[in-house]
Design an enzyme around this catalytic site. Structure first.
Site, PDB file in Angstrom:
ATOM      1  N   ARG A 135      -6.986   2.300 -14.638  1.00 34.91           N
ATOM      2  CA  ARG A 135      -7.088   3.099 -13.418  1.00 34.91           C
ATOM      3  C   ARG A 135      -7.812   4.435 -13.607  1.00 34.91           C
ATOM      4  O   ARG A 135      -8.634   4.793 -12.770  1.00 34.91           O
ATOM      5  CB  ARG A 135      -5.709   3.311 -12.783  1.00 34.91           C
ATOM      6  CG  ARG A 135      -5.026   2.006 -12.353  1.00 34.91           C
ATOM      7  CD  ARG A 135      -3.745   2.241 -11.570  1.00 34.91           C
ATOM      8  NE  ARG A 135      -4.009   2.751 -10.245  1.00 34.91           N
ATOM      9  CZ  ARG A 135      -3.934   4.005  -9.879  1.00 34.91           C
ATOM     10  NH1 ARG A 135      -3.529   4.913 -10.745  1.00 34.91           N
ATOM     11  NH2 ARG A 135      -4.235   4.379  -8.680  1.00 34.91           N
ATOM     12  N   CYS A 164     -16.147   1.975 -26.487  1.00 29.50           N
ATOM     13  CA  CYS A 164     -17.469   2.600 -26.515  1.00 29.50           C
ATOM     14  C   CYS A 164     -17.979   2.819 -25.097  1.00 29.50           C
ATOM     15  O   CYS A 164     -19.028   2.297 -24.695  1.00 29.50           O
ATOM     16  CB  CYS A 164     -18.439   1.735 -27.310  1.00 29.50           C
ATOM     17  SG  CYS A 164     -17.922   1.566 -29.015  1.00 29.50           S
ATOM     18  N   GLU A 165     -17.193   3.534 -24.320  1.00 31.59           N
ATOM     19  CA  GLU A 165     -17.531   3.888 -22.944  1.00 31.59           C
ATOM     20  C   GLU A 165     -16.983   5.284 -22.731  1.00 31.59           C
ATOM     21  O   GLU A 165     -15.807   5.532 -23.006  1.00 31.59           O
ATOM     22  CB  GLU A 165     -16.845   2.937 -21.946  1.00 31.59           C
ATOM     23  CG  GLU A 165     -17.320   1.500 -21.985  1.00 31.59           C
ATOM     24  CD  GLU A 165     -18.711   1.312 -21.406  1.00 31.59           C
ATOM     25  OE1 GLU A 165     -19.153   2.181 -20.607  1.00 31.59           O
ATOM     26  OE2 GLU A 165     -19.365   0.325 -21.775  1.00 31.59           O
ATOM     27  N   TYR A 216     -10.962   4.434 -11.267  1.00 26.76           N
ATOM     28  CA  TYR A 216     -10.864   5.200 -10.017  1.00 26.76           C
ATOM     29  C   TYR A 216     -10.846   6.707 -10.243  1.00 26.76           C
ATOM     30  O   TYR A 216     -10.676   7.463  -9.296  1.00 26.76           O
ATOM     31  CB  TYR A 216      -9.553   4.889  -9.284  1.00 26.76           C
ATOM     32  CG  TYR A 216      -9.241   3.446  -8.997  1.00 26.76           C
ATOM     33  CD1 TYR A 216     -10.054   2.682  -8.152  1.00 26.76           C
ATOM     34  CD2 TYR A 216      -8.099   2.850  -9.521  1.00 26.76           C
ATOM     35  CE1 TYR A 216      -9.724   1.372  -7.859  1.00 26.76           C
ATOM     36  CE2 TYR A 216      -7.766   1.538  -9.222  1.00 26.76           C
ATOM     37  CZ  TYR A 216      -8.585   0.802  -8.395  1.00 26.76           C
ATOM     38  OH  TYR A 216      -8.246  -0.488  -8.099  1.00 26.76           O
ATOM     39  N   GLY A 224       0.777  -1.239   0.000  1.00 31.34           N
ATOM     40  CA  GLY A 224       0.000   0.000   0.000  1.00 31.34           C
ATOM     41  C   GLY A 224       0.803   1.281   0.000  1.00 31.34           C
ATOM     42  O   GLY A 224       0.227   2.370   0.051  1.00 31.34           O
TER      43      GLY A 224
END
Ligand code: PLP
Length: 419
Positions: free
Chosen positions: A310, A341-342, A314, A230
């Site tokens: 990403r 297509c997004e 996010y 992390g």
């Protein structure tokens, strides 16, 4: 502001792109090695310290081999990752297996490799015992719940599906000891992409304290503690990298204060970072192929969200350098977009960049972890090649690009009337 620039200039990338068509991910071997050495040095005070690279971040055998040479183990979370690290030559306690909702066959593979198994729930002690047989060594994942805040990617610990509560943890050690387990580890993972070094020192303190309490309550001596991964990276140019030496020194002080004072030295310390190990040393190299002016100005590139999820997933920032225009003013505002297509297939939104022409090469930064690895094939998009820029300045293809044959390999056309 630090100038964020890739280690290659336009001429070099043009030369590479002549033999390796864009898009591709390009990794910098030297950067990966130097960083792994920094982490080792930060924990040189702790005998037996080991970073277990989180394989899911960059599951490529050449990258794993580089990290192996730098003394790292591997943290696996699935059968495929176990098979992969086996083939690279990781064995025994160089492998940590940290999974959740784990199928029996995955536990069986981990046990066969002699991996350190990190258990995500109390009920899995019995599951492991009956399906696979208990190993002599077990680690448990602690979920501190409201004791820690967590952060945006991993969320609040009390809403996260991972790990055992404090009372369950005590029961897990008691039970597994009664069933013959002899070596124990404690693990937690409560943040992802965290840039505050003190966060990791606090996590270590929390785990060290818990190890003292468990020693008192159960007379169980912990063999190792896994502080999780992390550690964040400076995706944005105004951010600073985490000072690994500061993390190491803070953990050392906590170790002296808590573990040594309680007479529990030696305790082996591990981490399982992914992002910080490889993230900054990978770039998605893509070419601008279109420009479009409607209500906003768009630059269309030959990579898409399937190559780097990403930003779409996010809203993550990834810095972009237009090669050969590093010193030109950033006087244009673009959405840099892929062909899916997004409408969230955008590498950058309202980004200030120099004027971009079709044909320009763009480097999208910090794709060395959770980049190619998160790729997918929605819309029939193919995953790109991965290339390694070696320390001697040569380029090696370490994964070829997918082809349409790969994409169609699982389809059956044989029963069609027209076939
Ligand atoms: C994803 C993951 C890691 C690595 O996280 P980074 O943010 O890449 O360091 C480590 N441990 C576990 C259990 C994970 O799921």
């Amino acid at each position: 502001m630090t100038a964020k620039r890739p280690p290659w200039d336009l001429a070099t990338l043009q030369r590479i792109a002549q033999t390796h068509p864009t898009p591709f991910h390009l990794y910098d071997e030297r950067g990966i090695r130097e960083n792994a050495r920094r982490l080792r040095a930060a924990f040189a005070w702790s005998p037996g310290f080991r970073e277990y690279f989180a394989v899911k971040a960059t599951p490529n055998p050449y990258i794993l081999e580089i990290l192996q040479q730098e003394g790292c183990g591997v943290d696996c979370s699935s059968l495929a990752e176990l098979v992969l690290v086996d083939r690279v030559g990781f064995r025994g306690d160089a492998i940590m297996f940290t999974s959740n909702e784990t199928p029996a066959e995955e536990y069986a593979k981990a046990k066969a490799l002699g991996a350190l198994i990190n258990v995500d729930d109390l009920s899995h002690v019995e599951y492991l015992r009956t399906k696979v047989g208990l190993p002599t060594s077990l680690c448990f994942r602690y979920n501190p719940g409201p004791l820690r805040e967590g952060n945006a990617i991993i969320g609040k610990p009390e809403e996260a599906k991972y790990g055992l509560t404090r009372p369950q943890l005590v029961e897990a050690y008691r039970l597994s000891r009664s069933l013959g387990v002899r070596q124990f580890g404690l693990h937690t993972m409560v943040a992802s992409n965290e840039l505050n070094p003190e966060f990791f020192v606090e996590t270590a303190r929390m785990l060290f304290q818990l190890i003292v309490e468990i020693a008192e309550e159960l007379d169980i001596r912990m063999d190792f503690v896994n502080l999780g991964g992390g550690i964040g990276i400076p995706y944005r140019p105004e951010q600073q990298p985490v000072d690994l030496a500061q993390v190491g020194e803070g953990v050392r002080q906590a170790y002296v204060d808590i573990i040594e004072r309680a007479g529990l030295h030696p305790l082996r310390i591990c981490m399982e970072n992914g992002r910080v190990m490889t993230g900054p040393y990978g770039y998605l190299i893509t070419r601008a192929i279109h420009r479009k002016d409607i209500y906003k100005q768009y630059v269309g590139v030959d990579a898409c969200m399937a190559n780097l999820m990403r930003p779409g997933m996010y809203g993550a920032y990834h810095h972009i350098t237009v090669l050969g225009k590093e010193d030109q003013p950033n006087d244009h505002t673009y959405d840099v977009v892929g062909s899916l297509c997004e409408n969230n297939d955008k590498f950058a939104i309202d980004r200030q960049l120099p004027k971009i022409e079709p044909g320009d090469l763009l480097a999208i930064h910090d794709t060395g972890a959770h980049g190619h690895a998160m790729g997918f094939q929605y819309n029939g998009k193919l995953r790109s090649a991965e290339l390694l820029w070696r320390e001697d300045g040569t380029v090696r293809q370490i994964r070829r690009a997918e082809t349409l044959d790969d994409l169609f390999a699982t389809l059956d056309f044989s029963g069609l009337k027209g076939a």
